[in-house]
Scaffold this active site. Structure first.
Site, PDB file in Angstrom:
ATOM      1  CG  HIS A   5      -0.133  -8.197  -1.816  1.00 36.81           C
ATOM      2  ND1 HIS A   5       0.895  -6.854  -1.181  1.00 36.81           N
ATOM      3  CD2 HIS A   5      -1.294  -7.529  -0.921  1.00 36.81           C
ATOM      4  CE1 HIS A   5       0.530  -5.970  -0.758  1.00 36.81           C
ATOM      5  NE2 HIS A   5      -0.399  -5.828  -0.737  1.00 36.81           N
ATOM      6  CG  HIS A  45      -8.844  -2.067  -0.677  1.00 39.13           C
ATOM      7  ND1 HIS A  45      -7.802  -1.771   0.081  1.00 39.13           N
ATOM      8  CD2 HIS A  45      -7.812  -2.717  -1.187  1.00 39.13           C
ATOM      9  CE1 HIS A  45      -7.093  -1.925   0.266  1.00 39.13           C
ATOM     10  NE2 HIS A  45      -6.683  -3.656  -0.642  1.00 39.13           N
ATOM     11  CG  HIS A  72       0.584  -1.613  -1.357  1.00 35.60           C
ATOM     12  ND1 HIS A  72       1.104  -1.933   0.119  1.00 35.60           N
ATOM     13  CD2 HIS A  72      -0.444  -1.895  -1.168  1.00 35.60           C
ATOM     14  CE1 HIS A  72       0.417  -2.500   0.552  1.00 35.60           C
ATOM     15  NE2 HIS A  72      -0.782  -3.271  -0.096  1.00 35.60           N
ATOM     16  CD  GLU A 132      -3.610  -3.032   2.006  1.00 36.36           C
ATOM     17  OE1 GLU A 132      -3.327  -3.883   2.132  1.00 36.36           O
ATOM     18  OE2 GLU A 132      -3.427  -1.979   1.259  1.00 36.36           O
TER      19      GLU A 132
END
Lengths: 282, 116
Positions: A59, A194, A12, A241
């Site tokens: 977020h 990431h 995402h 995540e």
């Protein structure tokens, strides 16, 4: 009763949305990623889901640190895209399936998961981008209703990967006990590897990402048994995540068929993936 | 504060408590009126959130590495980049202590700019 027709996985990364907004999908940076999403869209078009249960994290947009639910379920009729600081994006609002949301909450509590119940909330790129990847960006309305499942993967303590997997198992029973004829997909979102913070920023791990895409289908028990620290070490502080894909996977049968798998790195600073799973008997 | 995983600041209790005001200030920028206030008088906007001199200095100088050291979390402080444009890769490079081009090449495997 409603039917679970598939489990989908997708990154995402917000810059995927920005690339679509700015018409950059065919640039050198983005073409290799966008070239691989077609089969995911084709699967959705051919299988015509009515509802998408989207497992994602906010977020720092809809939830601040003043109130942090570990799991929260959207029970609203409508979800507007939120202004993350750059102004709201030009995409339609999402129509919610409030009844299914409430039903999921009921089944969760009966199964000893105790989520936050949310009736008014806006949604950020964590939900937007996977919807755009699988359904395209519609002019006026999305072709499915959504049930957002928010997972806290930002502020520690974040949930255990095994707990995410168990939540998926409860979600499966909730979907299949819902009185309706809806065709439902569960979308696990986030990742892949990431890291956006600290001196290790820019860390990616393509090898671990490819193993993840393989094992989330074939050996999810291995991924559910990893610790949170394993996720951070293997996939980066934000790549942790990825454990949200376990919610999707837990909703599927032990044996699944991989209908599509795509991986490209880097999308901005992230290993980006897309996955389509069907139950073998489906 | 020692990281259990090298160079990887987890947003744990001590970090999020230390960075609460800094992150709250940045979170405020989701509101267009606060973005205008920040642009008009940054010092006054920062003072509204009770930031320390050290925190204000980190924000004023757009010192991403320092903001994270002070408990800032990228998801919040990133909103400052909507006002002072900075790409995520530039914020990453700064924290890694690398120039942007080296960061893109060495961390992300990108071809050097101009060769694409």
């Amino acid at each position: 009763m409603a039917t679970l027709i598939g489990g989908l996985g997708s990154s995402h990364v917000p810059s995927i949305g920005a690339a679509m907004d700015k018409g950059l999908t065919q640039t050198d940076d983005w073409k290799p990623f966008f070239d691989g999403i077609g089969p995911g869209r084709d699967w959705v078009a051919a299988n015509r889901p009515d509802v998408a249960v989207v497992v994602f994290n906010d977020h720092g947009n809809s939830f601040f640190l003043d109130k942090v639910p570990t799991f929260a379920i959207g029970c609203a009729e409508r979800y507007d895209p939120i202004d993350e600081g750059w102004g709201p994006r030009a995409i339609p609002s999402f129509e919610g399936h409030a009844d299914l949301g409430w039903h999921v909450v009921d089944r969760m509590v009966e199964n000893r998961f105790d989520p936050m119940i949310v009736q008014e909330i806006e949604v950020d790129h964590g939900l937007q981008v996977p919807m755009e990847l699988f359904f395209g960006k519609p002019e006026t309305a999305w072709p499915v209703r959504v049930v957002p499942v928010f997972v806290n993967v930002i502020q520690y303590p974040i949930p255990l990967p095994s707990r995410c997997y168990e939540l998926g198992q409860v979600l499966r029973r909730a979907i299949e006990s819902f009185p309706g004829d809806e065709r439902v997909v569960v979308i696990g979102t986030g990742g892949l590897s990431h890291q956006l913070q600290g001196a290790r920023a820019g860390f990616t791990n393509p090898e671990a990402d490819r193993e993840f895409l393989r094992d989330i289908a074939a050996n999810p028990g291995r991924l559910a048994a990893l610790s949170r620290e394993d996720y951070v070490r293997l996939f980066g502080s934000e790549g942790a995540e990825l454990m949200m894909w376990l919610v999707m996977r837990g909703a599927m049968d032990p044996e699944v068929v991989v209908k599509h798998s795509h991986y490209y790195v880097p999308a901005s600073m992230t290993g980006a993936g897309m996955l389509v799973l069907e139950n073998r008997a489906a | 504060m020692e990281d259990r995983i090298p160079d990887t600041p987890l947003f744990d209790r001590s970090r999020q408590r230390r960075g609460y005001r800094l992150n709250k200030m940045a979170m405020g920028l989701v509101d267009p009126a606060n973005r205008d206030a920040f642009r008009a008088d940054e010092e006054a906007y920062l003072d509204r959130f009770g930031l320390s001199a050290e925190e204000k200095q980190a924000v004023r100088t757009r010192n991403w590495q320092e903001m994270v050291r002070l408990g800032g979390n990228v998801f919040y402080i990133l909103k400052i980049s909507a006002i002072s444009p900075a790409r995520m890769t530039e914020i990453g490079a700064h924290q890694a202590g690398m120039d942007h081009e080296s960061f893109l090449r060495d961390r992300l495997g990108k071809k050097p700019a101009g060769s694409q």
